[in-house]
Design a protein around this motif. Structure first.
Motif, short mmCIF file in Angstrom:
data_model
loop_
_atom_site.label_atom_id
_atom_site.label_comp_id
_atom_site.label_asym_id
_atom_site.label_seq_id
_atom_site.Cartn_x
_atom_site.Cartn_y
_atom_site.Cartn_z
N PRO A 49 -39.18 36.69 -86.55
CA PRO A 49 -40.22 36.26 -86.80
C PRO A 49 -40.64 36.10 -88.63
CG PRO A 49 -40.52 38.82 -86.00
CD PRO A 49 -38.90 37.61 -85.87
N THR A 50 -38.78 36.37 -88.86
CA THR A 50 -39.09 36.31 -90.75
C THR A 50 -38.87 34.94 -91.09
OG1 THR A 50 -38.60 38.82 -91.10
CG2 THR A 50 -38.30 37.40 -92.56
N ILE A 51 -37.96 34.53 -90.05
CA ILE A 51 -38.11 32.66 -91.17
C ILE A 51 -39.39 32.44 -90.83
CG2 ILE A 51 -36.59 31.06 -89.93
CD1 ILE A 51 -35.19 32.52 -91.73
N LEU A 52 -40.04 32.80 -89.87
CA LEU A 52 -41.12 31.30 -89.32
C LEU A 52 -41.83 32.02 -90.73
CD1 LEU A 52 -41.60 31.96 -85.45
CD2 LEU A 52 -40.73 29.70 -87.16
N ASP A 53 -42.64 33.51 -90.77
CA ASP A 53 -43.23 33.59 -91.69
C ASP A 53 -43.14 33.08 -93.20
OD1 ASP A 53 -45.28 35.22 -93.58
OD2 ASP A 53 -44.30 36.65 -92.97
N TRP A 54 -42.00 33.32 -93.48
CA TRP A 54 -41.34 32.74 -95.04
C TRP A 54 -41.53 30.98 -95.05
CZ3 TRP A 54 -39.99 35.22 -98.84
CH2 TRP A 54 -39.17 34.50 -100.01
N CYS A 55 -41.54 30.55 -94.16
CA CYS A 55 -41.45 28.78 -93.58
C CYS A 55 -43.09 28.92 -93.31
CB CYS A 55 -40.76 27.71 -92.80
SG CYS A 55 -39.27 28.13 -92.91
N GLY A 56 -43.72 29.59 -93.30
CA GLY A 56 -45.44 29.09 -93.68
C GLY A 56 -45.70 28.83 -92.35
N VAL A 57 -44.69 29.35 -91.35
CA VAL A 57 -45.17 29.36 -89.81
C VAL A 57 -45.26 30.49 -88.62
CG1 VAL A 57 -44.60 27.75 -87.24
CG2 VAL A 57 -44.01 27.34 -89.56
N LYS A 58 -46.95 30.24 -87.78
CA LYS A 58 -47.44 31.34 -87.17
C LYS A 58 -46.83 31.74 -86.12
CE LYS A 58 -51.51 33.56 -85.47
NZ LYS A 58 -50.69 35.33 -85.50
N ALA A 59 -46.31 32.41 -85.78
CA ALA A 59 -45.45 32.93 -84.16
C ALA A 59 -45.91 33.02 -83.37
CB ALA A 59 -44.78 34.33 -84.59
N PRO A 60 -45.89 32.13 -82.25
CA PRO A 60 -46.70 32.26 -81.06
C PRO A 60 -46.94 33.87 -80.39
CG PRO A 60 -44.64 31.14 -80.57
CD PRO A 60 -44.70 32.00 -82.24
N GLU A 61 -47.69 33.91 -79.82
CA GLU A 61 -47.67 35.16 -79.42
C GLU A 61 -46.83 35.29 -77.92
OE1 GLU A 61 -49.69 37.41 -80.22
OE2 GLU A 61 -49.87 36.64 -81.72
N ASP A 62 -46.20 36.48 -77.94
CA ASP A 62 -45.23 36.64 -77.20
C ASP A 62 -44.85 38.20 -76.80
OD1 ASP A 62 -43.21 36.63 -75.21
OD2 ASP A 62 -41.98 35.13 -75.94
N ARG A 63 -45.78 38.27 -75.00
CA ARG A 63 -45.47 40.33 -75.67
C ARG A 63 -44.08 40.43 -75.31
NH1 ARG A 63 -45.34 43.83 -70.96
NH2 ARG A 63 -43.78 42.45 -69.18
N ALA A 64 -42.95 39.70 -74.86
CA ALA A 64 -41.84 40.01 -74.50
C ALA A 64 -40.65 39.80 -76.23
CB ALA A 64 -41.11 39.12 -74.17
N ARG A 65 -41.55 39.26 -77.63
CA ARG A 65 -40.66 39.31 -78.72
C ARG A 65 -41.04 40.88 -79.93
NH1 ARG A 65 -43.23 35.16 -80.73
NH2 ARG A 65 -42.12 34.01 -79.91
N VAL A 66 -39.83 41.46 -80.06
CA VAL A 66 -40.19 42.19 -80.21
C VAL A 66 -40.10 43.10 -81.95
CG1 VAL A 66 -39.28 44.03 -78.05
CG2 VAL A 66 -37.47 42.80 -79.74
#
Length: 171
Positions: A49-66
């Motif tokens: 999630p940090t890499i996505l955020d750093w690149c300006g990409v919203k992480a997809p919702e995923d209950r399994a991702r912690v």
């Protein structure tokens, strides 16, 4: 602790700090201040999630991702951050806070509780100490709840989620 290797260097597997702690180093010229050190505890779960955020990409919702994004820290912000980490390695799970660590294993192996403020070297397992009983119960409940909320089987069922295969090659 006299161990050569990581958490799987002992039997049963361990969760000692020397085995599980890895420094996180970021360098992005012009975007991350040089020489800044953060003391927040982050997990490898937090990297995606940090890499996505750093690149300006919203992480997809995923209950399994912690994981949680720590990109705000990289930008110099002070986000609300809970210093609590969860670990899993085959038949052992752990929760670590700033001050203590509870390590839970399947019934075949001893569990552990370490008071990291008074015993940062994790030399004394205080699991059976009467004065630690309340804190151990809190951490045990927290650890089990954290995994259950993510749909992960109880530790006794670890073989369902950690497939161990033996491959035999013949000529």
């Amino acid at each position: 602790h006299g161990i050569w290797g990581k958490g799987n260097g002992t039997w049963p597997f361990n969760m000692y700090e020397e085995s599980i702690s890895v420094p996180m180093i970021w360098n992005h010229a012009g975007r991350i201040a040089r020489g800044r050190v953060e003391s927040n505890m982050i997990s490898s779960y937090d990297f995606f999630p940090t890499i996505l955020d750093w690149c300006g990409v919203k992480a997809p919702e995923d209950r399994a991702r912690v994981g949680r994004s720590y990109a705000p820290m990289l930008r110099g912000d002070k986000p609300r951050w809970t210093n609590r980490l969860y670990f899993e390695y085959s038949m052992v799970r752990a929760v670590r806070t700033e001050t203590d660590k509870y390590v839970e294993r399947t019934k075949e192996w001893p569990s552990e509780y370490f008071d990291l403020e008074h015993d940062p070297g994790e030399k004394e397992n205080r699991l059976e100490k009467p004065e630690a009983a309340k804190r151990v119960a809190e951490l045990r409940g927290d650890l089990r709840s954290w995994f259950a909320k993510r749909g992960i089987e109880p530790i006794e069922e670890w073989r369902k989620t950690a497939k161990q295969e033996l491959t035999v090659y013949s000529r």
